[in-house]
Every structure is written in C-alpha cells, then in structure tokens.
Motif scaffolding. Structure first.
Motif: not given
Length: 761
Positions: A418-425
């Motif tokens: 969630x904090x590392x990837x902008x594409x996390x839903x």
C-alpha cells in the motif's frame, strides 16, 4: 493476490485471450502510431527549425556558417512540403529499423500467431552512414529524455511486461528520442544539397525546437493500454517535467528505505503476506507479534540447533498468528460498528478526522499491536490527515472517505505494498475518491448521483472487505466507470465550444505562420516602405486565409507566397533591359493575383486604390530609369541599395519590441492536464471552482466547465498564465495523496526524534 498480480505483470500472456494479438503484432502496430503522432508536428517543427537557422545565421561570427544557415532557412520555408515528405519517410524507416532489432530478440514461444514475414519484412530501408555518431546523438537527446523520463519509463515497463522481461532499458526502446533525432537529421541531409550545412543541424535541435515527445510517447502508452498492458500505470505516469530529476529520485529512494525500516526488517523488502510473514519475525524490527532480533542460534548457512530451534520458530509463528487474529478481530468489530453508524446516518461528522485511527491505537487489546502495526497506523494517519485538512474537499465528502479508515488500515496491515506501489487498489481508491470529490457540488445535495455513487462504494467496502483486495479493485472500476459516463454525457455540451475553439486556434496558428513569412522578407530591409507596410497590414490576412484553406486547397499557400515574392521582386531596381522586359511581361499576372487575393479578404477601401496607384508609379519609375548603366554605376547602385537596406534593417530591429520570454507559469500552463480543477477568484473576492475539460492540440486555448455542466468558458494560454502569475487562479492538487503524505512524514522526520527512531536501523 500479490503473487497473482506480479505474475500478471511479468507474463503478458495472462493479459490476453487466445484470440488476442501476440507481442510481435502489438509491437509492429506501434510504428504507425508513433510515426503518425510525429508527422502531425512536422509543419510546426519546420517553422521552428527555420527560425532557429535564421537566428543562428544572425549570431554566427563565421560568414560561411551564417550564409549556410540563412540559405537553409529560406530553402526550408519555401519548400516545407518537400521536407515534410522526406521527414515522414525517414521517421517511418528509422522506427521500422529499430523495431526490427526488438522483434528479432523476441523468444519464439512468444511469437504466437505472427507470420514469419512480419519479422523479416523490408525494414532496413534507411542508411545511417551520414548521421552523426551515437555518442553525439545521445548527448543531444539527453535534455529531451530528462523532460519525458516518466513517460519513457512507463513505456519501458510496458515493453518489459509485454515481452515477459524483468526490465527493458532505454537504449533498447525503439521510440527513444535519439531515433527521431537521427531521422530528422537524415531528412535534412537529403533535403539540403549543401553538404557543408548538414553538421549544423543537430546542435539546433534543442527541446524548444525539436518535436514534443510527450504526445508521441503518450500515444504509444495508450496503445499498449488498449491491448491490456499494465493499464494501472495510467494514473501514475503523467506528463510531468521534473526540474531536478536526480534529486527527486534520491528523495524517493530515501523515503522507500525509511518505509522498509518502519514496516519490515532492516533493509528488507515489504512482505507480501504482511501480518504473518516470516520476514516480520526474523527482521530486525520485531514484526507483528513484537518478536525482536532474529532467530536464536541461527547461523549463516542454516538453522543449527535441530528440533529445539524448529520448535521455537513454530511457537513464535503461533504467537504471531494469535496476536494477528486478535487485532483483526478487533478491527472487524470496529468496521461493522462504523458501517452500522453510516447506514443509520448518525455520527458521520466524527469520521471526518483521524480520531478513528487514534482510537484504534488507544483501544486495541493489550499486546495486539506491534511496533510495525503502530507505524502502519501512524503512516496511514498522515495520509488521511492530508485529506481532512484539504480545504478543497467538502466536509460531507471527508466524512464519506473517513468511513474507509478501518478497511484501508486492514488492507495496509495485510499488504505493505500500500505504501510502496501506486497501483495498490486500496491506495488508488482513496486517491480516486479524493479527486472525484471535486465533481460534487454541495448545492446539489446528497441526492446527487456522484454523492450517491461514492456513498454506495464506501458502504460496499465496509460491508465486504475482509482480506480480498479484489473488493477495492471492483469498486474502483465502478467509480471510474461512473466518472467516464459523466464526462461522456458532458461532451455534447462541449461540442459547440470545442468546434469554435479549434477554428480559433487554427486561425491563430495560421496568423502566426503568416507573420513569420512576411517578417522573413521585410526583415532584410530591402523591401520599399509602402510595400512593406502593405505586406504587414494586408498580406498577413491573405496568408492566414491561405493557410486555413491548406487542407481543402493545397496550392493556396504556394500561390499566396509566390504572389508576395513576385510583388517584392517587382519593386526592386531593374538595371538591364532584359529585367525590365521580364517585369512588363509578368506584371499583368502579378496584379491579377494581387487583386484576386485582396478581394478574398474583402479589402475594398480607398487605401486599396491608393496602394495600386503607388505601385504603378513605382513600376513606371523602374521602367523609365536611364539606360544603359556602366558596370561602375551598377556597382554604386547595388552598394547604395545594400546600405539603405542595412540601415532600415537595423532601424526595424531597434524599434521592435522584444519577445517576452516564457517563464514557469507558461510552462505550468503547457503541462496542465485535462480533468484538473482550478480555483478562480475575481477582483471582488468572488470564488469559483472549474475543471479543465478540454485543451486545444497546440495548448493555446482551454475550455473550463463549472459544476453546472452547461456552464463553460474559455481562456487563452497567455490569459491563463497571466492569471496564475497574479494569483487569481490556483490549481487544485488532489493527486498522489499517499506520496505527498509520506514526503511530509519523512521531511519532518529529520527533526522528529520519534520518526527518526522508527525509521532508523
């Protein structure tokens, strides 16, 4: 879920049905996409290049170089179509050649339905023998790459996903700027017969003169998204120019390292399993269950100690699972309570702040929260704080988004990406809800479709989310679909203003080109005064009409330009009998074409009669001048004409107002994206929010829409830039919420002992 997502990214075949196109066909289809986007800019590029050549000729201290550039500029202006033809062919050939190198490296198993000839077609059509070497091209391309690094990176990631690779380097990208630079340089060598002028071109192809790579790269990314290749990158890789890319990258790396230390073991990567990952136990920070240190007795080569250590590990895992279940049970109870309160319509205002997250830290059962859990809550508090403090988000919308605090916390605990990837839903849902909140007008009330849609989405997440991230993806698709339908419904209202704006921009661009054509000729100082005035005041409108008719009547521009050149030639001294006979022969045709064009622009004033009277008198004086002239007298006349022309040229340059230099506000206007909201204020203190619904292809006109979709207004690029300078317009930034929150956390953490302690080794 995480492993499935990674597998989909790395194996492009998961994105396509058996009947869909394979990598070879997809890659081959990109060549005409890029070529078409580049070709659309060639006319404007040719004008910029001619201006750059002319400017260089005026500044050069070497007379030979100055003459070559001056001649090249004139050649390019008079034969733009010929250069356009050569440039389009060179670009297409260069792209096909580069693509051939990529296609030949594709593993046989990925070539699916593509016939053999698709790879071995006639691609080697262009020769690079006369281009500058790769080192020089790379040097010239460097600032262009820097401007468009995000779009290039997005394209490389999509190529890697399509080809099943871990990475795809810029040097392998067939659409990198060097390829277009080389093609345009080759076209110039074919176009200009002066071989000595060929090395002069590349240094002139600076970013301000060269093609704008943004629409080309965006078209390529959009085409890959159309094939299902990493569509999630669309929200993350926008057209943004970083003024200090290296510093930005370093800052992002520092934040990522701080996050890893706070959320996992020292220097470790985020654990996909989050709460029950062994990395949380073995890492240096203790993990979910508060187990610190690493495994007792563990050696570098294995786990010595036999069954005793194995039993200890199993005991720790059981403790972590128990504590995790205890925490998740507590959060599930809170989630249900909040859903009940939302459905009952009570206490919604309480959730417009991060008090909910603070309550979790305070009320959680003893031992249920590890240090990593508390760090996660603190980071998420910063994200929601950013939402709740933003004055652009209505209170009612903040309350709706606030109801997601518990489900999003559970998602972040389960999956630290969630904090590392902008594409996390889950992350994308929070950011999309914040952005979409601008679509709601408080005056329309809570029964407005956008409010009801967002309310339904929040309730669905609260009711259905347990541990499956697919819930966030499903509701995110629903929200995006609703916004797209709203925008589609608004397009009918925009059709009329868009048509008018396109026509206005077309005329504006035609006028600019027309002024440049006239300025190129009168700037020499050789044109007699009354003809110069006529060209600047009356022939600019003629050329403007000709350029606007270029698509319907391709010969119109050539006719108007040649008529202007013939007029200028007709008023120059004719010192031989042959020249005067030529003038008398051509004069009827010149006058007829002049009158025809002046009738088109409806110049029927008395000034028209006066102009032709002056023109007739000038022609008569030229024809009646005494003959013959001795060579000495011809030389004297030529020197006198040249001296007078030089004096008039210097006089014009001294009296000309300097062109305003673009500043940061002009650049900001150029980079505005459709869909962004802006705050407008007037001199009386009135305020209004409006969305950028459309921008013209040349970014010279912008159409804005208020919350009342039928209300639209237009601003030119100059007017919008001026309002930004004055402060009467400010952009509303609601994107990249999580990134901005983390940036604030770690920026302030430098002076915050608690943050520093959490993120330290």
């Amino acid at each position: 879920m995480v492993s499935n997502h990674i597998d989909t990214m790395r194996n492009p075949r998961n994105l396509h049905s058996p009947a869909s196109a394979g990598p070879v066909e997809i890659l081959s289809s990109l060549v005409p996409v890029a070529a078409g986007a580049a070709n659309a800019q060639l006319d404007a590029f040719a004008l910029r290049l001619a201006d750059a050549l002319m400017a260089f000729s005026e500044q050069s201290l070497e007379s030979k170089q100055a003459n070559l550039c001056f001649t090249g500029a004139g050649l390019l202006r008079k034969n733009t179509y010929a250069y356009y033809h050569l440039a389009t062919s060179a670009i297409a050939d260069a792209l096909r050649l580069e693509m051939q190198a990529v296609l030949q490296q594709i593993p046989q198993q990925l070539r699916q339905q593509a016939p053999a000839e698709a790879v071995n077609a006639e691609l080697a059509l262009v020769s690079y023998e006369d281009m500058d070497n790769k080192v020089r091209l790379g040097h010239i391309a460097r600032p262009i790459v820097t401007r468009h690094v995000e779009l290039l990176e997005a394209l490389n990631l999509r190529f890697a996903a399509l080809l099943g690779r871990d990475d795809f380097q810029l040097a392998q990208n067939p659409f990198r700027p060097e390829v277009f630079l080389g093609a345009l340089n080759a076209a110039w060598a074919d176009f200009n017969p002066e071989a000595e002028s060929h090395p002069l071109l590349l240094p002139l192809l600076q970013p301000e003169v060269f093609l704008d790579m943004a629409p080309i790269l965006q078209a390529l990314n959009d085409a890959l998204v159309g094939h299902g290749i990493l569509p999630a990158l669309g929200d993350s890789y926008r057209i943004r120019k970083s003024t200090n890319y290296v510093a930005d990258q370093k800052r992002e790396a520092q934040i990522a390292e701080g996050l890893r230390r706070m959320l996992t073991g020292e220097g470790g990567a985020p654990a996909g399993g989050g709460m029950t990952g062994i990395a949380d136990i073995a890492g240096g920070m203790g993990g979910i269950g508060g187990m610190g240190g690493g495994l007792p007795g563990a050696g570098a080569a294995g786990i010595p100690g036999g069954a005793g250590v194995a039993g200890n590990l199993q005991s720790q895992l059981l403790q972590v699972t128990a504590v995790s279940n205890q925490l998740m049970g507590f959060l599930a109870g809170m989630q249900k309570t909040m859903l009940d309160r939302q459905l009952a319509g009570v206490g919604s205002g309480d959730h417009g702040s991060t008090a909910v997250l603070a309550d979790i830290k305070r009320q959680a059962p003893a031992g249920a929260l590890s240090q990593v859990d508390e760090n996660t809550i603190d980071l998420l508090t910063s994200v929601f704080d950013l939402v709740f403090r933003d004055q652009n988000i209505a209170t009612e919308m903040k309350s709706l988004i606030g109801f997601l605090q518990v489900p999003v916390l559970k998602a972040a605990l389960i999956d630290k990406d969630f904090f590392f990837k902008q594409e996390h839903p889950a992350r994308r849902l929070v950011e999309s809800l914040a952005q979409s909140s601008m679509e709601w007008d408080g005056a329309s009330g809570q029964q407005a479709p956008v409010y009801q849609t967002m309310k339904r989405i929040v309730e669905r997440v609260q009711q259905d989310f347990d541990k499956q991230m697919s819930v966030f993806s499903e509701v995110l698709s629903e929200l995006q679909g609703f916004i797209q339908q709203e925008e589609y419904a608004a397009t009918e209202t925009l059709q009329a203003p868009i048509s008018k704006a396109l026509r206005k921009e077309k005329i504006g661009q035609a006028t600019k080109v027309a002024k440049n054509e006239v300025a190129l000729r009168v700037g020499t100082g050789e044109v007699v005064a009354f003809v110069e005035t006529f060209l600047e005041n009356k022939w600019v409108p003629v050329l403007t009409v000709a350029y606007t008719l270029q698509e319907e009547k391709p010969t119109a521009v050539q006719n108007a330009v040649s008529t202007m050149d013939d007029l200028i030639w007709s008023v120059k001294p004719k010192i031989t009998m042959a020249q005067r006979k030529e003038l008398l022969a051509k004069l009827p045709s010149i006058l007829a074409r002049l009158n025809k064009w002046l009738t088109v622009v409806k110049w029927e004033e008395a000034d028209r009669t006066r102009f032709f009277a002056d023109l007739a008198e000038t022609h008569a004086s030229i024809v009646r001048a005494p003959l013959p002239l001795t060579p000495e007298r011809q030389l004297e006349l030529a020197v006198a004409v040249a001296k007078e022309a030089a004096e008039r040229r210097l006089e014009k340059q001294a009296s000309a107002a300097p062109e305003p230099q673009p500043d940061d506000y002009d650049e900001q206007v150029k980079n505005l994206e459709r869909g962004i909201w802006l705050n407008f204020t007037d001199a009386h203190g009135g305020a209004m929010k409006a969305k950028l619904s459309w921008s013209s292809p040349m970014k010279s006109l912008f159409i804005f829409t208020t919350h009342r979709k039928e209300q639209t207004f237009q601003l030119t690029d100059a007017a919008l830039a001026q309002r930004l300078r004055e402060g009467s317009v400010q952009t509303v930034s609601l994107d990249r919420l999580v990134d901005r929150a983390l940036d604030q956390v770690f920026a302030s953490g430098a002076n915050d002992p608690e943050i520093a302690k959490k993120s330290a080794a």
